[in-house]
Design a protein around this motif. Structure first.
Motif, PDB file in Angstrom:
ATOM      1  N   LEU A 253       1.006  -1.180   0.144  1.00  0.00           N
ATOM      2  CA  LEU A 253       0.257   0.016   0.020  1.00  0.00           C
ATOM      3  C   LEU A 253       0.829   1.092  -0.029  1.00  0.00           C
ATOM      4  CD1 LEU A 253      -2.831  -0.991   2.491  1.00  0.00           C
ATOM      5  CD2 LEU A 253      -2.805  -0.802   0.072  1.00  0.00           C
ATOM      6  N   ALA A 254       1.947   1.248   0.737  1.00  0.00           N
ATOM      7  CA  ALA A 254       2.764   2.486   0.881  1.00  0.00           C
ATOM      8  C   ALA A 254       3.518   2.697  -0.608  1.00  0.00           C
ATOM      9  CB  ALA A 254       4.098   2.246   1.698  1.00  0.00           C
ATOM     10  N   LEU A 255       3.648   1.505  -1.476  1.00  0.00           N
ATOM     11  CA  LEU A 255       4.176   1.649  -2.802  1.00  0.00           C
ATOM     12  C   LEU A 255       3.002   1.730  -4.002  1.00  0.00           C
ATOM     13  CD1 LEU A 255       7.103  -0.672  -2.541  1.00  0.00           C
ATOM     14  CD2 LEU A 255       7.338   1.753  -2.351  1.00  0.00           C
ATOM     15  N   ALA A 256       2.089   2.258  -3.474  1.00  0.00           N
ATOM     16  CA  ALA A 256       0.702   2.388  -4.344  1.00  0.00           C
ATOM     17  C   ALA A 256       1.085   3.219  -5.749  1.00  0.00           C
ATOM     18  CB  ALA A 256      -0.396   2.717  -3.551  1.00  0.00           C
ATOM     19  N   SER A 257       1.993   4.182  -5.495  1.00  0.00           N
ATOM     20  CA  SER A 257       2.342   5.262  -6.451  1.00  0.00           C
ATOM     21  C   SER A 257       3.515   5.535  -6.551  1.00  0.00           C
ATOM     22  CB  SER A 257       1.348   6.493  -6.415  1.00  0.00           C
ATOM     23  OG  SER A 257       1.988   7.168  -5.428  1.00  0.00           O
ATOM     24  N   GLY A 258       4.373   5.597  -7.685  1.00  0.00           N
ATOM     25  CA  GLY A 258       5.897   5.970  -7.806  1.00  0.00           C
ATOM     26  C   GLY A 258       6.029   7.562  -7.432  1.00  0.00           C
ATOM     27  N   CYS A 259       7.320   7.975  -7.260  1.00  0.00           N
ATOM     28  CA  CYS A 259       7.592   9.126  -7.135  1.00  0.00           C
ATOM     29  C   CYS A 259       7.487  10.200  -8.269  1.00  0.00           C
ATOM     30  CB  CYS A 259       9.098   9.169  -6.561  1.00  0.00           C
ATOM     31  SG  CYS A 259       9.267   8.364  -4.874  1.00  0.00           S
ATOM     32  N   VAL A 260       7.041  11.199  -8.164  1.00  0.00           N
ATOM     33  CA  VAL A 260       7.225  12.342  -9.177  1.00  0.00           C
ATOM     34  C   VAL A 260       7.947  13.663  -8.815  1.00  0.00           C
ATOM     35  CG1 VAL A 260       5.479  13.783 -10.750  1.00  0.00           C
ATOM     36  CG2 VAL A 260       4.997  11.340 -10.050  1.00  0.00           C
ATOM     37  N   THR A 261       8.625  14.187  -9.720  1.00  0.00           N
ATOM     38  CA  THR A 261       9.061  15.676  -9.367  1.00  0.00           C
ATOM     39  C   THR A 261       8.375  16.508 -10.334  1.00  0.00           C
ATOM     40  OG1 THR A 261      10.881  15.106 -10.721  1.00  0.00           O
ATOM     41  CG2 THR A 261      11.270  14.780  -8.463  1.00  0.00           C
ATOM     42  N   SER A 262       8.004  17.716 -10.090  1.00  0.00           N
ATOM     43  CA  SER A 262       7.369  18.760 -11.173  1.00  0.00           C
ATOM     44  C   SER A 262       7.802  20.049 -10.999  1.00  0.00           C
ATOM     45  CB  SER A 262       5.957  18.494 -11.042  1.00  0.00           C
ATOM     46  OG  SER A 262       5.433  18.905  -9.806  1.00  0.00           O
ATOM     47  N   THR A 263       7.747  20.972 -12.030  1.00  0.00           N
ATOM     48  CA  THR A 263       8.012  22.357 -11.767  1.00  0.00           C
ATOM     49  C   THR A 263       6.993  23.007 -12.681  1.00  0.00           C
ATOM     50  OG1 THR A 263       9.230  22.251 -13.723  1.00  0.00           O
ATOM     51  CG2 THR A 263      10.743  22.110 -11.574  1.00  0.00           C
ATOM     52  N   VAL A 264       6.655  24.247 -12.182  1.00  0.00           N
ATOM     53  CA  VAL A 264       5.443  25.022 -12.838  1.00  0.00           C
ATOM     54  C   VAL A 264       5.850  26.766 -12.874  1.00  0.00           C
ATOM     55  CG1 VAL A 264       3.150  26.222 -12.733  1.00  0.00           C
ATOM     56  CG2 VAL A 264       3.675  23.653 -11.798  1.00  0.00           C
ATOM     57  N   ASP A 265       5.766  27.038 -14.157  1.00  0.00           N
ATOM     58  CA  ASP A 265       6.221  28.261 -14.301  1.00  0.00           C
ATOM     59  C   ASP A 265       5.299  29.191 -14.983  1.00  0.00           C
ATOM     60  OD1 ASP A 265       9.287  27.917 -13.811  1.00  0.00           O
ATOM     61  OD2 ASP A 265       9.528  26.625 -15.748  1.00  0.00           O
ATOM     62  N   GLN A 266       5.106  30.568 -14.661  1.00  0.00           N
ATOM     63  CA  GLN A 266       3.962  31.347 -15.215  1.00  0.00           C
ATOM     64  C   GLN A 266       4.353  32.635 -15.542  1.00  0.00           C
ATOM     65  OE1 GLN A 266       0.679  32.133 -12.710  1.00  0.00           O
ATOM     66  NE2 GLN A 266       2.045  32.354 -10.585  1.00  0.00           N
ATOM     67  N   MET A 267       3.859  33.069 -16.530  1.00  0.00           N
ATOM     68  CA  MET A 267       3.947  34.497 -17.071  1.00  0.00           C
ATOM     69  C   MET A 267       2.491  35.120 -17.432  1.00  0.00           C
ATOM     70  SD  MET A 267       6.148  36.364 -20.079  1.00  0.00           S
ATOM     71  CE  MET A 267       5.209  35.379 -21.147  1.00  0.00           C
ATOM     72  N   VAL A 268       2.006  35.750 -16.473  1.00  0.00           N
ATOM     73  CA  VAL A 268       0.622  36.288 -16.608  1.00  0.00           C
ATOM     74  C   VAL A 268       0.539  37.743 -16.363  1.00  0.00           C
ATOM     75  CG1 VAL A 268      -0.492  34.074 -16.180  1.00  0.00           C
ATOM     76  CG2 VAL A 268      -0.151  35.716 -14.244  1.00  0.00           C
ATOM     77  N   PHE A 269      -0.254  38.387 -17.087  1.00  0.00           N
ATOM     78  CA  PHE A 269      -0.640  39.834 -16.723  1.00  0.00           C
ATOM     79  C   PHE A 269      -2.113  40.038 -17.217  1.00  0.00           C
ATOM     80  CE2 PHE A 269       0.177  40.205 -21.448  1.00  0.00           C
ATOM     81  CZ  PHE A 269       1.106  39.433 -21.348  1.00  0.00           C
TER      82      PHE A 269
END
Length: 222
Positions: free
Chosen positions: A14-30
């Motif tokens: 159960l502890a290994l129900a999902s693998g590890c994920v790394t993520s980044t988010v960049d934004q440029m809004v006006f």
């Protein structure tokens, strides 16, 4: 002679129900709306003009659902319904690539402009990208015999998600922002009689990343 098989404890599985994920988010809004979008609507569409990939419809739907569940006052138009209503102007071969192309389309096709106005559409958001599997290794062997069957072995593979959301504002007749996200993860498939997939939720993580940023842009509650 006895053969002993070692099984992972249930808690460990159960502890290994999902693998590890790394993520980044960049934004440029006006020109971000200060009080949300009110009664206006937003449509989210996937880019599918590239020759080597298509932006997955289920990812586009995931982002729309994320926004709707985060702020139920935001009316997100269903992608398939929108494309069908405006056929053939938003099919992959004819869809506008720049907001200037959309302006020209509305000038040449008044019916398109009238329908968009009747739907009170303020923002059109284009999502471009895909999730792809990368390196894989390991092997699984499955067999069936008189006493039953099973699989043995271990496999692993990587997944990379890269997406970019471009926001068009109809009231400003301009592109008012871009949000990009990258997510990567490793999935596993150990098998001792029964294969146990341990999937890294790469696409879901990318959906949450873009969805959260779009909520901050569109909603007055964030």
């Amino acid at each position: 002679m006895h053969t002993v098989f070692r099984f992972l404890p249930l808690a460990g599985v159960l502890a290994l129900a999902s693998g590890c994920v790394t993520s980044t988010v960049d934004q440029m809004v006006f020109n971000e709306p200060t009080e949300g979008i009110g009664n206006a609507t937003v449509v989210i569409l996937g880019r599918r003009h590239a020759s080597d990939y298509d932006t997955e419809p289920d990812f586009v739907e995931c982002v729309g659902d994320h926004i709707s569940s985060g702020d139920r006052s935001i009316n997100v138009i269903n992608e398939l319904a929108f494309v069908n209503d405006f056929y053939p102007w938003f099919e992959p071969r004819t869809a506008p690539l720049q907001i200037a192309d959309l302006e020209r389309l509305m000038a040449r096709q008044p019916a398109v402009a009238q329908k968009l106005a009747s739907m009170n559409t303020q923002y059109m958001i284009w999502i471009d990208g895909s999730t792809e599997n990368t390196d894989s290794s390991g092997s699984l062997t499955c067999a069936i015999g008189p006493g039953g069957g099973g699989c043995f072995g271990f496999g692993t593979w990587g997944s990379d998600a890269n997406y970019e959301a471009t926001i068009w504002d109809f009231t400003e007749h301009a592109e008012v922002g871009k949000i990009s996200t990258k997510a990567s993860g490793q999935s596993y498939m150990p098998a001792v009689v029964i294969p146990i997939p341990i999937i890294a939720p790469v696409q879901g993580t990318a959906c949450d990343g873009i969805g959260d940023q779009l909520l901050q842009f569109l909603s007055s509650e964030y």
